[in-house]
Structures are given as structure tokens and as C-alpha cells.
Design a protein around this motif. Structure first.
Motif, PDB file in Angstrom:
ATOM      1  N   GLU A 112      32.624  23.229 -11.693  1.00  0.00           N
ATOM      2  CA  GLU A 112      32.978  24.645 -11.610  1.00  0.00           C
ATOM      3  C   GLU A 112      32.114  25.354 -10.566  1.00  0.00           C
ATOM      4  O   GLU A 112      32.608  26.163  -9.778  1.00  0.00           O
ATOM      5  CB  GLU A 112      32.815  25.316 -12.981  1.00  0.00           C
ATOM      6  N   ARG A 113      30.805  25.046 -10.540  1.00  0.00           N
ATOM      7  CA  ARG A 113      29.926  25.650  -9.530  1.00  0.00           C
ATOM      8  C   ARG A 113      30.349  25.206  -8.125  1.00  0.00           C
ATOM      9  O   ARG A 113      30.307  25.986  -7.176  1.00  0.00           O
ATOM     10  CB  ARG A 113      28.463  25.256  -9.756  1.00  0.00           C
ATOM     11  N   GLU A 116      33.297  27.208  -7.135  1.00  0.00           N
ATOM     12  CA  GLU A 116      32.873  28.562  -6.780  1.00  0.00           C
ATOM     13  C   GLU A 116      32.237  28.591  -5.392  1.00  0.00           C
ATOM     14  O   GLU A 116      32.452  29.541  -4.629  1.00  0.00           O
ATOM     15  CB  GLU A 116      31.895  29.104  -7.827  1.00  0.00           C
TER      16      GLU A 116
END
Length: 195
Positions: A112-113, A116
């Protein structure tokens, strides 16, 4: 990677707690800033990232606890605490880390990071597009490909892409036209594609 010096630049995370620790949104940004821009103090990073120095200081200590950053021995002043990235890259074995629910969760947080970061890099390019010359505007971009591959072929693709990045980086090292470029690569199997 076959080159020993390249291997020493990679932090191979084996502890799900360490992967979860670095997956914190601010910690990812701190580590990225140190890798891209070099050593800095918590105060300098706070100003750069729009955070409080107390927050950046705390998160830098957490990154140090898990071996992602370390104090910079080349600091300018004995009173200041400058931090640097301990490694150029972070990697983990999905099967090893994902062997427990905690590890699967940590790997998911990290993906997820990464997503992002990709979205942020794209947005920054769009925002600053007019400040880049036509060569960079033409070269920058994204693409997607669908291909029927085996797991071994995907692994080989990662290895070749990585080797090519290192080769091109070495070739461009002294070129004044070279800029920092964020490269993102992902491969996920999907059902329903027949090629």
C-alpha cells in the motif's frame, strides 16, 4: 543480485515487525527522503516533509531500531544528530514474510505504501510538468502490459530489469543531464486474461 556490493545495499527484511515498522506512512517518506537527498537531521526532515521535528525524531528512532537508518558518522557538528539510510533498497521474500498472518498484513501495508509512492510521484510530475524539458516530458510516463508468464519468468523479468537499471545508472553517473528518476515495477497474477 550477483554483485556483492549491490547485495550489501539491500536490506533483506525477514522480521514481519520490521516490515510493518517501515510501512508507516511517515517512516516510508523519511526513509525515501534520506535515500534520495542524503543525510539530514530530524529538524531538516520535518521542514522538508511538513511535519513536527518531534514526530520525525520519534519515527527516525523507530527506523533505526529496525536497522533502516543509522546516525551519519560524517555529521558537521557533534551536537547535531544527522541520520542516513543504512541501505539503498529494502526487499523481502513474500513467502518467508507471508508465512504468518502478521507477515501477510505487514507485506500488504508495504505494498500500500509503494502504491501511494507511485501515486505521489505521478502527481508530482503532473504538478511540475512544465518545469521539465521536452526530453523528460517525452520520456516520463507509465504503461501496463498483460502477458502469460510463469513465476520463473516473472522472477527473471525482475532480475533483468534490476540489472538493466544498475547498468544504465552506472553509464549515466557522470552525465549532467541525469536526474533522479523514480522507477516502479509490479507484477501480480490475474485470473480471466487469456492473451
Amino acid at each position: 543480485m550477483s554483485d556483492e556490493s549491490e547485495e550489501s545495499d539491500v536490506y533483506r527484511v525477514r522480521d514481519p515487525r520490521a516490515l510493518k515498522a517501515v510501512a508507516h506512512p511517515l517512516r516510508v517518506r523519511l526513509l525515501g527522503a534520506l535515500r534520495l537527498e542524503g543525510p539530514a537531521t530530524a529538524t531538516e526532515l520535518a521542514a522538508r516533509l511538513g511535519e513536527s521535528s518531534g514526530s520525525t525524531s520519534y519515527h527516525l528512532r523507530q527506523l533505526a531500531r529496525y536497522g533502516f537508518v543509522e546516525e551519519d558518522p560524517g555529521r558537521r557538528d557533534a551536537r547535531e544528530r544527522r541520520w542516513r539510510s543504512a541501505h539503498r533498497y529494502t526487499a523481502w521474500d513474500e513467502l518467508e514474510i507471508g508465512g504468518t498472518p502478521e507477515g501477510r498484513e505487514a507485506a500488504g501495508f508495504m505494498r500500500e505504501r509503494q502504491f501511494e509512492a507511485l501515486a505521489g510521484d505521478r502527481a508530482a510530475f503532473e504538478r511540475d510538468r512544465d518545469s521539465w524539458g521536452p526530453e523528460w516530458i517525452a520520456a516520463a510516463g507509465m504503461s501496463d502490459h498483460y502477458a502469460r508468464l510463469t513465476p520463473a519468468s516473472v522472477t527473471l523479468l525482475y532480475e533483468r530489469v534490476s540489472a538493466m537499471i544498475h547498468e544504465l545508472e552506472a553509464a549515466d553517473a557522470a552525465d549532467p543531464a541525469a536526474e533522479a528518476v523514480m522507477l516502479h515495477f509490479a507484477a501480480f497474477p490475474t485470473r480471466g486474461y487469456t492473451g
